[in-house]
Design a protein around this motif. Structure first.
Motif, short mmCIF file in Angstrom:
data_model
loop_
_atom_site.label_atom_id
_atom_site.label_comp_id
_atom_site.label_asym_id
_atom_site.label_seq_id
_atom_site.Cartn_x
_atom_site.Cartn_y
_atom_site.Cartn_z
N SER A 1 0.84 -1.19 0.00
CA SER A 1 0.00 0.00 0.00
C SER A 1 0.88 1.24 0.00
O SER A 1 2.04 1.21 0.41
CB SER A 1 -0.94 0.02 1.21
OG SER A 1 -0.20 0.08 2.41
N SER A 2 0.30 2.36 -0.50
CA SER A 2 1.00 3.64 -0.54
C SER A 2 0.25 4.65 0.31
O SER A 2 -0.99 4.66 0.33
CB SER A 2 1.11 4.14 -1.97
OG SER A 2 1.60 5.48 -2.00
N SER A 3 0.99 5.49 0.99
CA SER A 3 0.35 6.53 1.82
C SER A 3 -0.19 7.67 0.97
O SER A 3 -1.04 8.44 1.43
CB SER A 3 1.35 7.09 2.83
OG SER A 3 2.42 7.75 2.17
N ASN A 4 0.27 7.78 -0.29
CA ASN A 4 -0.17 8.86 -1.16
C ASN A 4 0.00 8.44 -2.62
O ASN A 4 1.09 8.54 -3.18
CB ASN A 4 0.62 10.14 -0.88
CG ASN A 4 0.01 11.37 -1.54
OD1 ASN A 4 -0.71 11.26 -2.53
ND2 ASN A 4 0.30 12.54 -0.99
N ASN A 5 -1.10 7.97 -3.22
CA ASN A 5 -1.04 7.49 -4.61
C ASN A 5 -0.80 8.62 -5.61
O ASN A 5 -0.43 8.35 -6.75
CB ASN A 5 -2.33 6.76 -4.98
CG ASN A 5 -2.43 5.41 -4.29
OD1 ASN A 5 -1.43 4.70 -4.13
ND2 ASN A 5 -3.63 5.03 -3.88
N ALA A 6 -1.00 9.86 -5.19
CA ALA A 6 -0.74 10.98 -6.10
C ALA A 6 0.76 11.19 -6.27
O ALA A 6 1.21 11.82 -7.24
CB ALA A 6 -1.39 12.26 -5.57
N ILE A 7 1.55 10.67 -5.34
CA ILE A 7 3.01 10.79 -5.41
C ILE A 7 3.65 9.50 -5.90
O ILE A 7 4.51 9.50 -6.78
CB ILE A 7 3.58 11.19 -4.03
CG1 ILE A 7 3.14 12.63 -3.71
CG2 ILE A 7 5.10 11.08 -4.01
CD1 ILE A 7 3.50 13.09 -2.34
N ALA A 8 3.21 8.36 -5.34
CA ALA A 8 3.78 7.07 -5.76
C ALA A 8 2.74 5.98 -5.56
O ALA A 8 2.07 5.92 -4.53
CB ALA A 8 5.04 6.76 -4.96
N THR A 9 2.62 5.11 -6.56
CA THR A 9 1.73 3.95 -6.46
C THR A 9 2.58 2.70 -6.36
O THR A 9 3.75 2.69 -6.74
CB THR A 9 0.81 3.85 -7.68
OG1 THR A 9 1.61 3.77 -8.87
CG2 THR A 9 -0.12 5.04 -7.77
N VAL A 10 1.96 1.62 -5.85
CA VAL A 10 2.69 0.36 -5.75
C VAL A 10 1.78 -0.76 -6.24
O VAL A 10 0.60 -0.83 -5.88
CB VAL A 10 3.17 0.11 -4.30
CG1 VAL A 10 2.01 0.06 -3.32
CG2 VAL A 10 4.01 -1.17 -4.22
N ALA A 11 2.33 -1.62 -7.08
CA ALA A 11 1.57 -2.74 -7.65
C ALA A 11 1.65 -3.95 -6.73
O ALA A 11 2.37 -3.97 -5.73
CB ALA A 11 2.12 -3.09 -9.04
N LYS A 12 0.89 -5.01 -7.08
CA LYS A 12 0.85 -6.22 -6.26
C LYS A 12 2.20 -6.91 -6.17
O LYS A 12 2.46 -7.65 -5.23
CB LYS A 12 -0.18 -7.19 -6.83
CG LYS A 12 -1.61 -6.71 -6.67
CD LYS A 12 -2.58 -7.74 -7.22
CE LYS A 12 -4.03 -7.28 -7.04
NZ LYS A 12 -5.00 -8.28 -7.58
N ASP A 13 3.06 -6.68 -7.18
CA ASP A 13 4.37 -7.32 -7.18
C ASP A 13 5.46 -6.42 -6.58
O ASP A 13 6.64 -6.73 -6.66
CB ASP A 13 4.77 -7.74 -8.59
CG ASP A 13 4.86 -6.56 -9.56
OD1 ASP A 13 4.58 -5.41 -9.15
OD2 ASP A 13 5.19 -6.79 -10.74
N GLY A 14 5.06 -5.28 -5.98
CA GLY A 14 6.02 -4.40 -5.32
C GLY A 14 6.63 -3.33 -6.20
O GLY A 14 7.52 -2.60 -5.76
N ARG A 15 6.16 -3.22 -7.45
CA ARG A 15 6.70 -2.17 -8.33
C ARG A 15 6.14 -0.81 -7.94
O ARG A 15 4.94 -0.60 -7.93
CB ARG A 15 6.37 -2.47 -9.79
CG ARG A 15 7.18 -3.61 -10.40
CD ARG A 15 6.81 -3.81 -11.84
NE ARG A 15 5.39 -4.10 -11.98
CZ ARG A 15 4.72 -3.99 -13.13
NH1 ARG A 15 5.33 -3.57 -14.23
NH2 ARG A 15 3.42 -4.31 -13.18
N VAL A 16 7.06 0.12 -7.66
CA VAL A 16 6.68 1.47 -7.25
C VAL A 16 6.87 2.41 -8.43
O VAL A 16 7.94 2.44 -9.04
CB VAL A 16 7.52 1.95 -6.05
CG1 VAL A 16 7.10 3.36 -5.65
CG2 VAL A 16 7.37 0.99 -4.88
N ARG A 17 5.82 3.16 -8.77
CA ARG A 17 5.90 4.10 -9.88
C ARG A 17 5.69 5.52 -9.38
O ARG A 17 4.76 5.79 -8.62
CB ARG A 17 4.85 3.78 -10.94
CG ARG A 17 4.90 4.72 -12.17
CD ARG A 17 3.75 4.45 -13.11
NE ARG A 17 3.85 3.16 -13.74
CZ ARG A 17 4.54 2.91 -14.86
NH1 ARG A 17 5.21 3.90 -15.45
NH2 ARG A 17 4.56 1.71 -15.38
N ALA A 18 6.57 6.42 -9.82
CA ALA A 18 6.45 7.83 -9.47
C ALA A 18 5.26 8.44 -10.18
O ALA A 18 5.05 8.22 -11.38
CB ALA A 18 7.74 8.56 -9.84
#
Length: 320
Positions: free
Chosen positions: A208-225
């Motif tokens: 989970s991410s505390s702020n999806n507007a800054i960074a999201t995280v996928a089910k496999d742990g990939r974090v996207r800016a």
């Protein structure tokens, strides 16, 4: 005659003394007299384990029962199945004779997840005697005589508990994130990606991410800016939470054009850290400590911003 009576009394005393030191129980005497016996009379089992009891000394079929079916059940063939911590007595009735086996059922948690420096106490439920604990990897997980576990480093250790002559084990996984902090960059509309991983996770990881507007995280742990700023990525596994801080950088522009008589001040959003600026072609353009770009001659140069361990590249084209 008097001597004979004294001799007889002496022999009687000796016989009684000898009988008094010989072991004698109702069951053992009955088994000894009939020759019928159980292969086990005292048994320790782990929960979900089994042992088959057998009656020896007779070809007659025995009937079986248990004093507590919640602790241990027994089949028609004498198979004892351990169900819950505690004690039960299994009785075999054959040829009018009752043969008994005391069953003690023990249980210890098979899989434990810890975070580095975390402690917990391991307990053997149903244990009647003293429990001795040991770790096969004390540099990862140490254990005290009372069963207190302490996670020392990321890795896996097997804790062995010895009780009533039986060994039972528990696998302890000390989990850790592959990155405690990451810095990403937004490049136009595209955000750089970094993959997070929980080392030694023994079950599914929920992200989970505390702020999806800054960074999201996928089910496999990939974090996207997604936008400039900071966010926290949380991994939850076996009720334990691990976090990684994410900082997303964004340049005020990724490429621009300057006329020979113009200047432009660049900025990096999403950080309060000190920025070091440089130009790869100072013959084309220079950059000051505050990010102001000054053209020198026509051509293309890369303006470099070093911040938070990353290098942000901005392209400048100087025209006439």
């Amino acid at each position: 005659m008097k001597k004979m009576r004294l001799l007889f009394s002496f022999m009687l005393i000796i016989s009684m003394a000898t009988l008094s030191i010989l072991p004698f129980t109702k069951d053992s005497s009955a088994q000894a007299a009939s020759g019928i016996y159980l292969n086990e009379t005292d048994l320790t089992l782990e929960v979900d384990h089994y042992k088959t009891l057998r009656v020896g000394g007779t070809s007659s079929k025995a009937s079986w029962n248990t004093s507590d079916s919640r602790v241990a059940s027994v089949s028609a063939s004498g198979k004892v199945f351990a169900k819950a911590p505690g004690s039960a007595t299994i009785t075999a009735t054959v040829n009018g004779q009752r043969l008994r086996c005391k069953v003690n059922v023990i249980f210890m948690k098979e899989n434990i997840t810890l975070i580095k420096n975390q402690s917990t106490t391991l307990t053997v439920l149903g244990a009647k005697g003293e429990v001795a604990y040991s770790s096969n990897n004390p540099s990862v997980v140490s254990v005290t005589d009372s069963g207190k576990l302490t996670a020392k480093a990321t890795g896996i250790a097997t804790i062995t508990a010895t009780v009533d002559g039986k060994e039972i084990t528990s696998k302890v996984s000390v989990i850790g994130m592959n990155h405690n902090a990451i810095v990403l960059e937004l490049n136009g509309w595209s955000g750089f990606i970094k993959t997070l991983k929980v080392n030694n996770a023994s079950s599914t990881v929920k992200w989970s991410s505390s702020n999806n507007a800054i960074a999201t995280v996928a089910k496999d742990g990939r974090v996207r800016a997604q936008g400039a700023g900071t966010a926290t990525i949380t991994a939850t596994v076996d009720g334990k939470k691990l976090t990684t801080s994410v900082k997303v950088l964004k340049a005020s522009t990724k490429e621009f054009t300057l006329s020979k008589n113009d200047t432009k001040t660049l900025k990096i959003f999403g950080t309060d850290s000190k920025i070091t600026w440089d130009s790869n072609k100072k013959s084309v353009a220079t950059v000051s400590a505050d990010g102001t770009v000054t053209p020198v001659s026509m051509g293309t140069a890369s303006i470099l911003a070093f911040v938070d361990g990353r290098k942000v590249t901005i392209t400048v084209t100087v025209v006439n």
